[in-house]
Design a protein around this motif. Structure first.
Motif, short mmCIF file in Angstrom:
data_model
loop_
_atom_site.label_atom_id
_atom_site.label_comp_id
_atom_site.label_asym_id
_atom_site.label_seq_id
_atom_site.Cartn_x
_atom_site.Cartn_y
_atom_site.Cartn_z
N CYS A 1 42.75 8.73 37.49
CA CYS A 1 43.33 9.37 36.30
C CYS A 1 42.27 9.87 35.32
O CYS A 1 42.48 10.86 34.62
N CYS B 1 41.11 13.50 34.47
CA CYS B 1 41.92 14.42 33.66
C CYS B 1 42.38 13.82 32.33
O CYS B 1 42.51 14.53 31.35
N HIS B 2 42.69 12.52 32.33
CA HIS B 2 43.30 11.91 31.15
C HIS B 2 42.31 11.07 30.33
O HIS B 2 41.65 10.19 30.88
N MET C 1 51.08 18.32 36.71
CA MET C 1 50.18 17.36 37.36
C MET C 1 50.51 17.28 38.85
O MET C 1 51.65 17.01 39.22
C1 HEC Z 1 43.93 16.67 38.17
C2 HEC Z 1 44.30 16.22 36.86
C3 HEC Z 1 45.18 15.00 36.71
C4 HEC Z 1 45.02 13.75 37.27
C5 HEC Z 1 43.95 13.28 38.24
C6 HEC Z 1 46.08 12.93 36.73
N1 HEC Z 1 46.86 13.66 35.87
FE1 HEC Z 1 48.46 12.99 34.84
N2 HEC Z 1 48.76 14.83 34.04
C7 HEC Z 1 47.96 15.94 34.28
C8 HEC Z 1 48.52 17.08 33.58
C9 HEC Z 1 47.95 18.49 33.59
C10 HEC Z 1 49.67 16.63 32.90
C11 HEC Z 1 50.65 17.44 32.06
C12 HEC Z 1 51.83 17.80 32.94
C13 HEC Z 1 52.84 18.72 32.32
O1 HEC Z 1 52.97 18.73 31.10
O2 HEC Z 1 53.55 19.42 33.09
C14 HEC Z 1 49.78 15.22 33.20
C15 HEC Z 1 50.78 14.39 32.70
C16 HEC Z 1 50.83 13.02 32.89
C17 HEC Z 1 51.78 12.13 32.25
C18 HEC Z 1 52.81 12.52 31.21
C19 HEC Z 1 54.16 12.85 31.79
C20 HEC Z 1 55.14 13.14 30.66
O3 HEC Z 1 56.19 12.49 30.60
O4 HEC Z 1 54.85 14.02 29.85
C21 HEC Z 1 51.51 10.86 32.70
C22 HEC Z 1 52.24 9.59 32.32
C23 HEC Z 1 50.40 10.96 33.62
N3 HEC Z 1 50.02 12.28 33.71
C24 HEC Z 1 49.84 9.88 34.25
C25 HEC Z 1 48.77 9.97 35.13
C26 HEC Z 1 48.21 8.81 35.82
C27 HEC Z 1 48.66 7.37 35.62
C28 HEC Z 1 47.21 9.29 36.61
C29 HEC Z 1 46.34 8.50 37.54
C30 HEC Z 1 47.00 7.71 38.53
C31 HEC Z 1 47.15 10.74 36.41
N4 HEC Z 1 48.11 11.10 35.52
C32 HEC Z 1 46.25 11.58 37.05
C33 HEC Z 1 46.82 15.98 35.06
C34 HEC Z 1 46.35 14.93 35.83
#
Ligand code: HEC
Length: 260
Positions: free
Chosen positions: A66, A69-70, A189
């Motif tokens: 995660c 990106c986060h 995502m």
């Molecule tokens: C390659 C980049 C990337 C990775 C790696 C990634 N994310 Fe994300 N994530 C995003 C993006 C971009 C968004 C926004 C999505 C949207 O708004 O449509 C997001 C949104 C989210 C959200 C918010 C959903 C909501 O209700 O708005 C959560 C929770 C989340 N990610 C958890 C995780 C977790 C836990 C991991 C690791 C296991 C992870 N992400 C890995 C790019 C990533």
């Protein structure tokens, strides 16, 4: 008279029912209610605590998957002591990060290894860079996500496990991914977990469910690190009140013992 009263009571009951229904139906982009499965968390209930193994494994998932990106802006490396890491281990974890510090005496910013007092280093320099790298979508800071979403722990777990094939007639926008639990079902995502994303340091076999459970435990802790103290204080307060009630009752019996 009685009939009027009964019909008034019925009207009030119906209004209250409609009101509570309106409150309990989650707002959703597609106007559809998405049912989120409940999971049996170690931190659930009045005596629940964060499973230390799950915290360490969840941190490993966050760091390896995660964190590209986060951001996790509200957590400092020294907070990881909570997981059972000792001071040297926390120092070593912090030192893996590169912190931009400064300005120095020459007015220049410079890079240095992280210290336990630093907050987690974010993957992008600013929000625009984060969007640019993610096709325009912003990956939110995950420090508070479990608190920020209704039924957050169950929701984030379901979201991570919710990448399934879209129904045949579903119109997908370009660059989006279908998710059974995201409002509107299109999320920017890409599926982040596959079940073989890390080799756990404690030897626990990986699976997508295990990884999701561990990373959500870690994120639940991040959003409420003081939960265990809060619950302990609650239990102590109840115990105190119980003992106090007993004492008051005994006192009352003694005082009134001679009054007949
Ligand atoms: C390659 C980049 C990337 C990775 C790696 C990634 N994310 Fe994300 N994530 C995003 C993006 C971009 C968004 C926004 C999505 C949207 O708004 O449509 C997001 C949104 C989210 C959200 C918010 C959903 C909501 O209700 O708005 C959560 C929770 C989340 N990610 C958890 C995780 C977790 C836990 C991991 C690791 C296991 C992870 N992400 C890995 C790019 C990533």
């Amino acid at each position: 008279m009685i009939a009027r009263l009964t019909s008034t009571i019925a009207a009030v009951a119906i209004a209250a029912g409609a009101w509570s229904f309106a409150l309990s139906t989650p707002a959703n982009a597609a106007g559809e209610e998405i049912e989120i499965p409940s999971h049996d968390w170690s931190f659930k209930g009045p005596f629940g605590t964060y499973d230390r193994g799950a915290l360490q494994r969840g941190f490993q998932i966050y760091k390896n998957v995660c964190a590209s990106c986060h951001a996790l802006n509200y957590v400092a490396y020294r907070n990881l002591e909570h997981f059972g890491y000792n001071e040297d281990e926390v120092k070593a974890i912090a030192a893996e990060a590169t912190v931009i510090d400064g300005p120095n005496d020459e007015g220049e910013m410079f890079e240095r290894p992280g210290k336990p007092s630093d907050r987690f280093v974010a993957p992008f320099a600013n929000d625009k860079a984060a969007r640019a790298a993610n096709g325009g979508a912003f990956p939110p800071d995950l420090s508070m996500i479990v608190k920020a979403r209704p039924d957050g722990a169950n929701y984030v777990r379901s979201l991570l496990l919710g990448y399934v094939d879209p129904p045949a007639d579903f119109k997908m926008m370009e660059g989006m991914n279908y998710n059974a639990y995201f409002g509107g079902h299109q999320i920017a995502m890409a599926k982040p977990l596959y079940g073989d994303d890390v080799t756990y340091e404690d030897g626990t076999p990986t699976s997508i469910e295990q990884e999701a459970e561990d990373v959500v435990t870690f994120l639940a802790w991040a959003s409420e690190p003081e939960m265990e103290e809060r619950k302990r204080a609650g239990v102590m307060t109840l115990l105190f009140l119980l003992v106090f009630t007993g004492l008051l009752y005994a006192t009352k019996r003694k005082i009134w013992a001679d009054v007949h």
